[in-house]
Design a protein around this motif. Structure first.
Motif, PDB file in Angstrom:
ATOM      1  N   LYS A 122      12.182   6.705  43.309  1.00  0.00           N
ATOM      2  CA  LYS A 122      13.513   6.665  42.685  1.00  0.00           C
ATOM      3  C   LYS A 122      14.484   5.872  43.558  1.00  0.00           C
ATOM      4  O   LYS A 122      15.274   5.072  43.048  1.00  0.00           O
ATOM      5  CB  LYS A 122      14.027   8.081  42.455  1.00  0.00           C
ATOM      6  N   SER A 153      13.547   2.187  43.340  1.00  0.00           N
ATOM      7  CA  SER A 153      13.955   1.694  42.024  1.00  0.00           C
ATOM      8  C   SER A 153      15.463   1.460  41.960  1.00  0.00           C
ATOM      9  O   SER A 153      15.924   0.440  41.435  1.00  0.00           O
ATOM     10  CB  SER A 153      13.524   2.689  40.955  1.00  0.00           C
ATOM     11  N   THR A 197      17.241  -2.127  41.498  1.00  0.00           N
ATOM     12  CA  THR A 197      18.176  -2.321  40.393  1.00  0.00           C
ATOM     13  C   THR A 197      19.460  -2.953  40.900  1.00  0.00           C
ATOM     14  O   THR A 197      19.984  -3.890  40.292  1.00  0.00           O
ATOM     15  CB  THR A 197      18.475  -0.980  39.694  1.00  0.00           C
ATOM     16  N   SER A 220      18.747  -6.566  41.815  1.00  0.00           N
ATOM     17  CA  SER A 220      18.491  -7.414  40.645  1.00  0.00           C
ATOM     18  C   SER A 220      19.779  -7.841  39.949  1.00  0.00           C
ATOM     19  O   SER A 220      19.769  -8.774  39.149  1.00  0.00           O
ATOM     20  CB  SER A 220      17.570  -6.697  39.663  1.00  0.00           C
ATOM     21  N   GLU A 280       3.473  -0.097  40.149  1.00  0.00           N
ATOM     22  CA  GLU A 280       4.412   0.388  39.135  1.00  0.00           C
ATOM     23  C   GLU A 280       5.082  -0.783  38.410  1.00  0.00           C
ATOM     24  O   GLU A 280       5.650  -1.667  39.028  1.00  0.00           O
ATOM     25  CB  GLU A 280       5.492   1.269  39.771  1.00  0.00           C
ATOM     26  N   GLU A 281       5.020  -0.733  37.099  1.00  0.00           N
ATOM     27  CA  GLU A 281       5.586  -1.792  36.261  1.00  0.00           C
ATOM     28  C   GLU A 281       7.093  -1.944  36.478  1.00  0.00           C
ATOM     29  O   GLU A 281       7.622  -3.059  36.504  1.00  0.00           O
ATOM     30  CB  GLU A 281       5.300  -1.480  34.795  1.00  0.00           C
ATOM     31  N   GLU A 282       7.783  -0.843  36.668  1.00  0.00           N
ATOM     32  CA  GLU A 282       9.244  -0.886  36.853  1.00  0.00           C
ATOM     33  C   GLU A 282       9.613  -1.661  38.126  1.00  0.00           C
ATOM     34  O   GLU A 282      10.541  -2.467  38.125  1.00  0.00           O
ATOM     35  CB  GLU A 282       9.809   0.530  36.926  1.00  0.00           C
ATOM     36  N   ILE A 283       8.879  -1.433  39.200  1.00  0.00           N
ATOM     37  CA  ILE A 283       9.133  -2.125  40.464  1.00  0.00           C
ATOM     38  C   ILE A 283       8.856  -3.611  40.295  1.00  0.00           C
ATOM     39  O   ILE A 283       9.639  -4.459  40.749  1.00  0.00           O
ATOM     40  CB  ILE A 283       8.271  -1.530  41.598  1.00  0.00           C
ATOM     41  N   SER A 295       8.989  -5.346  37.526  1.00  0.00           N
ATOM     42  CA  SER A 295      10.002  -5.912  36.640  1.00  0.00           C
ATOM     43  C   SER A 295      11.320  -6.144  37.371  1.00  0.00           C
ATOM     44  O   SER A 295      11.954  -7.207  37.211  1.00  0.00           O
ATOM     45  CB  SER A 295      10.203  -4.983  35.450  1.00  0.00           C
ATOM     46  N   LEU A 296      11.746  -5.183  38.168  1.00  0.00           N
ATOM     47  CA  LEU A 296      12.994  -5.337  38.909  1.00  0.00           C
ATOM     48  C   LEU A 296      12.889  -6.447  39.953  1.00  0.00           C
ATOM     49  O   LEU A 296      13.846  -7.198  40.177  1.00  0.00           O
ATOM     50  CB  LEU A 296      13.384  -4.018  39.574  1.00  0.00           C
ATOM     51  N   GLN A 344      13.124  -9.681  38.100  1.00  0.00           N
ATOM     52  CA  GLN A 344      14.515  -9.893  37.693  1.00  0.00           C
ATOM     53  C   GLN A 344      15.325 -10.464  38.861  1.00  0.00           C
ATOM     54  O   GLN A 344      16.129 -11.370  38.687  1.00  0.00           O
ATOM     55  CB  GLN A 344      15.118  -8.587  37.194  1.00  0.00           C
ATOM     56  N   LYS A 359       4.157  -6.150  31.438  1.00  0.00           N
ATOM     57  CA  LYS A 359       4.001  -4.980  30.570  1.00  0.00           C
ATOM     58  C   LYS A 359       2.525  -4.750  30.300  1.00  0.00           C
ATOM     59  O   LYS A 359       1.799  -5.659  29.912  1.00  0.00           O
ATOM     60  CB  LYS A 359       4.751  -5.173  29.260  1.00  0.00           C
TER      61      LYS A 359
END
Length: 113
Positions: free
Chosen positions: A36, A39, A43, A46, A72-75, A77-78, A81, A103
């Motif tokens: 968290k 992330s 964020t 980014s 992790e996809e979120e990491i 993606s950020l 970005q 994705k």
């Protein structure tokens, strides 16, 4: 009796299992908290408009490139970005395709297009 070495640890195995279970839960909670935090930091990064003005910019860019390999996809993606905020002309036309590659369910479609 030499065969009866009773040191009061009859329930030692149960205590070890309970301690191991508590450690496992603690590790999972710690991992979630770290995820968290990471992330949240990514964020924030980014949203930078000009990453070239960041202190130790080269180190940040290298770190973001490494995070593209994170599980992790979120990491991922950020990180992408953040890297896209460099507005490099050779990457910008492929922005949507690159995000689609990250994705899990869109990976095959992105490869075929």
């Amino acid at each position: 009796d030499e065969d009866n070495d009773d040191d009061g640890d009859d329930d030692g195995d149960d205590d070890d299992v309970a301690t191991s279970s508590q450690e496992s839960v603690g590790k999972k909670q710690n991992r979630r908290a770290l995820f968290k935090t990471l992330s949240t930091m990514l964020t924030l990064f980014s949203h930078f408009i000009d990453p070239r003005s960041v202190h130790r910019e080269a180190d940040m860019k290298d770190l973001m490139l490494q995070f593209l390999c994170h599980r992790e996809e979120e990491i991922q993606s950020l990180s992408l970005q953040y890297l896209m905020s460099y507005k490099q002309s050779f990457l910008t036309p492929y922005r949507e395709s690159l995000f689609a590659l990250l994705k899990e369910n869109g990976f095959r479609d992105a490869l075929t297009h």
